[in-house]
Design a protein around this motif. Structure first.
Motif, PDB file in Angstrom:
ATOM      1  N   LEU A 169      14.498  52.468 -54.499  1.00  0.00           N
ATOM      2  CA  LEU A 169      15.546  51.338 -54.379  1.00  0.00           C
ATOM      3  C   LEU A 169      14.507  50.352 -54.497  1.00  0.00           C
ATOM      4  N   LEU A 170      14.753  49.344 -55.133  1.00  0.00           N
ATOM      5  CA  LEU A 170      13.940  48.048 -55.108  1.00  0.00           C
ATOM      6  C   LEU A 170      14.875  46.804 -55.066  1.00  0.00           C
ATOM      7  N   ASP A 171      14.542  46.118 -53.701  1.00  0.00           N
ATOM      8  CA  ASP A 171      15.286  45.047 -53.511  1.00  0.00           C
ATOM      9  C   ASP A 171      14.495  43.705 -53.907  1.00  0.00           C
ATOM     10  N   SER A 191       8.432  52.419 -67.230  1.00  0.00           N
ATOM     11  CA  SER A 191       7.612  53.556 -67.411  1.00  0.00           C
ATOM     12  C   SER A 191       7.783  54.492 -66.035  1.00  0.00           C
ATOM     13  N   LEU A 192       8.564  54.115 -65.070  1.00  0.00           N
ATOM     14  CA  LEU A 192       8.961  54.914 -63.977  1.00  0.00           C
ATOM     15  C   LEU A 192      10.367  55.606 -64.475  1.00  0.00           C
ATOM     16  N   LYS A 193      11.077  55.055 -65.227  1.00  0.00           N
ATOM     17  CA  LYS A 193      12.286  55.775 -65.901  1.00  0.00           C
ATOM     18  C   LYS A 193      11.767  56.906 -66.956  1.00  0.00           C
ATOM     19  N   THR A 198      14.670  58.156 -60.776  1.00  0.00           N
ATOM     20  CA  THR A 198      16.204  57.248 -60.555  1.00  0.00           C
ATOM     21  C   THR A 198      16.066  55.994 -59.887  1.00  0.00           C
ATOM     22  N   ILE A 199      16.393  54.853 -60.491  1.00  0.00           N
ATOM     23  CA  ILE A 199      16.033  53.583 -59.752  1.00  0.00           C
ATOM     24  C   ILE A 199      17.177  52.752 -59.488  1.00  0.00           C
ATOM     25  N   ALA A 200      17.433  52.065 -58.543  1.00  0.00           N
ATOM     26  CA  ALA A 200      18.396  51.281 -58.066  1.00  0.00           C
ATOM     27  C   ALA A 200      17.670  49.914 -57.775  1.00  0.00           C
ATOM     28  N   ILE A 201      18.245  48.844 -58.383  1.00  0.00           N
ATOM     29  CA  ILE A 201      17.507  47.626 -58.420  1.00  0.00           C
ATOM     30  C   ILE A 201      18.627  46.513 -57.971  1.00  0.00           C
TER      31      ILE A 201
END
Length: 250
Positions: A169-171, A191-193, A198-201
């Protein structure tokens, strides 16, 4: 997340929000200031639990789970306001992120047992590999407080990655970054994907959001008012009104 709700006295910060974040996707949460975005992240990570509704991670309900347990389950986050340890080195800040991965017995550390020394080598090598990936390896020995603002943002992301999360989770990770730094951040998130994170931003840089997000959810006054692809969100009348007001959108 199903019917998640969080109130502060008479203020409803998150109002019966339903949201599903697909494994391996980049899912952006946007909205005007005060829309409930950070409160949404706080609910997922247990920092400020929801008062009703449910939050499921890999089939397990976590809405009443302790924050450190949620971290061990595989969810890590960064914060809107930088929360580094300013008088620790860059490397030591990243090492702190590995606390959930190793036993860390005090007696073993005091005696510097073979197991402790082996784990310490593994931690150092792993953390240096993360710093190398984001371009901070040459600054590993600097105090975190001496890094430029953009690099401090990057360090927060690396510290979160040090816990080997499944979901990140990136705030507002691009807050305060210049165009060059933001472009580098975009490449890093992509690159992380590619590595199946799994990324929530949460992000206010709409150019970045529209470029990288597979799905965008829009919150306004604690409610989810829209969800879809970048093209769908850009043409959604409710979203336009939330940002510009009805007169501005007319």
């Amino acid at each position: 997340m199903k019917k998640a709700r969080r109130t502060f006295g008479g203020l409803v910060a998150v109002n019966d929000v339903d949201m599903q974040i697909q494994r391996g996707s980049i899912h952006a949460i946007i909205g005007p200031n005060g829309a409930g975005k950070t409160t949404f992240f706080n609910g997922i990570t247990g920092i400020i639990p929801v008062v009703s509704g449910s939050i499921l991670f890999e089939g397990t309900e976590i809405q009443q789970t302790a924050t450190h347990t949620i971290c061990r389950l595989g969810i890590a986050r960064t914060f809107q306001n930088i929360r580094l340890f300013p008088y620790l080195s860059v490397l030591d800040n990243v090492k702190i992120g590995t606390h959930s991965l190793y036993s860390g017995f005090v007696l073993a550390a005091l005696l510097r047992s073979p197991k402790y020394r082996r784990e310490e080598r593994e931690i150092t090598e792993f953390c240096m590999s993360l710093l190398e990936k984001i371009g901070l390896a040459d600054k590993a020995d600097l105090y975190a407080r001496n890094l430029p603002y953009g690099d401090q943002r990057k360090l927060e992301i690396v510290r979160a990655l040090a816990s080997k999360p499944k979901m990140l989770l990136l705030d507002e990770p691009a807050a305060g970054m210049n165009n060059t730094e933001t472009a580098g951040l975009e490449r890093f998130i992509r690159s992380l994907k590619d590595e199946a994170y799994t990324i929530a931003i949460i992000e206010h840089d709409m150019k970045l959001v529209m470029s990288i997000a597979d799905v965008i959810s829009v919150l306004d006054h604690g409610e989810k008012i829209a969800e879809g692809t970048a093209g769908e969100i850009q043409n959604n009348q409710r979203v336009i009104e939330a940002y510009l007001g009805k007169q501005g959108a007319a």
